[in-house]
Design a protein around this motif. Sequence first.
Motif, mmCIF file in Angstrom:
data_model
loop_
_atom_site.group_PDB
_atom_site.id
_atom_site.type_symbol
_atom_site.label_atom_id
_atom_site.label_comp_id
_atom_site.label_asym_id
_atom_site.label_seq_id
_atom_site.Cartn_x
_atom_site.Cartn_y
_atom_site.Cartn_z
ATOM 1 N N LEU A 188 38.779 44.718 39.382
ATOM 2 C CA LEU A 188 37.948 44.275 40.110
ATOM 3 C C LEU A 188 36.354 44.933 39.457
ATOM 4 O O LEU A 188 35.413 44.369 39.402
ATOM 5 N N GLY A 189 36.485 46.243 39.491
ATOM 6 C CA GLY A 189 35.178 46.783 38.878
ATOM 7 C C GLY A 189 34.657 46.543 37.478
ATOM 8 O O GLY A 189 33.665 46.220 37.478
ATOM 9 N N THR A 242 30.003 40.785 35.737
ATOM 10 C CA THR A 242 28.861 39.934 36.514
ATOM 11 C C THR A 242 27.497 40.339 36.209
ATOM 12 O O THR A 242 26.519 39.490 36.156
ATOM 13 N N VAL A 243 27.290 41.850 35.988
ATOM 14 C CA VAL A 243 26.013 42.208 35.900
ATOM 15 C C VAL A 243 25.749 41.503 34.493
ATOM 16 O O VAL A 243 24.282 40.925 34.390
ATOM 17 N N GLY A 244 26.244 41.598 33.404
ATOM 18 C CA GLY A 244 25.889 40.722 32.168
ATOM 19 C C GLY A 244 25.695 39.364 32.396
ATOM 20 O O GLY A 244 24.591 38.819 31.741
ATOM 21 N N SER A 245 26.544 38.664 33.116
ATOM 22 C CA SER A 245 26.355 37.379 33.350
ATOM 23 C C SER A 245 24.923 37.028 34.319
ATOM 24 O O SER A 245 24.248 35.999 33.965
ATOM 25 N N LEU A 295 39.466 38.642 35.761
ATOM 26 C CA LEU A 295 39.735 40.045 36.315
ATOM 27 C C LEU A 295 39.297 40.176 37.928
ATOM 28 O O LEU A 295 40.069 40.917 38.756
ATOM 29 N N GLY A 296 38.429 39.414 38.307
ATOM 30 C CA GLY A 296 37.807 39.329 39.646
ATOM 31 C C GLY A 296 39.030 38.889 40.516
ATOM 32 O O GLY A 296 39.311 39.501 41.781
ATOM 33 N N SER A 297 39.676 37.850 40.231
ATOM 34 C CA SER A 297 40.635 37.209 40.950
ATOM 35 C C SER A 297 41.798 38.168 40.889
ATOM 36 O O SER A 297 42.469 38.459 42.038
ATOM 37 N N GLN A 353 37.977 35.422 47.035
ATOM 38 C CA GLN A 353 38.830 34.755 46.306
ATOM 39 C C GLN A 353 38.453 33.441 46.299
ATOM 40 O O GLN A 353 38.266 32.669 45.472
ATOM 41 N N ILE A 354 37.911 32.726 47.521
ATOM 42 C CA ILE A 354 37.272 31.255 47.459
ATOM 43 C C ILE A 354 36.108 31.125 46.663
ATOM 44 O O ILE A 354 35.806 30.184 45.869
#
Length: 135
Positions: free
Chosen positions: A80-81, A87-90, A67-69, A12-13
Amino acid sequence: NCSYQLSSVPLQILIYVNGIYYIFYFLVTLAMIVYKSQVFSYPDDFLAPDLVLLFIMAVLEVPRSYLGSKGNLTEEEAPLGLSLVITVGSVVLSVYFLVWQTYVLKADVIINAVLLFTYGLEAVLKVMAIAAFVS
């Protein structure tokens, strides 16, 4: 009936810190693209794709962080998935700015290395959190 908190505080941080860092990253990268277009003979047909990819990356950052948060706080593996997939795209876009953009300055290398490191750390923590939620 015991309830355990499975959501990850470090994740989260990191999502929060990454959000702040990404704003810095975006502004610096945008400023450097403008700088390079003025100082170097930037081919016109390469300027637009570099800018478009930077803006696509910025647009991806919003659902990636949200979505992660949300997935972490609600202890749901689906958001999260999905955040992990984004994230892979980023990461791919960050590698583009690190290696394949028209001109790569030392500053590009530094800010992209930091971004890739935080993305990598975030991905590991997301996988760990998903594993905790599923078990």
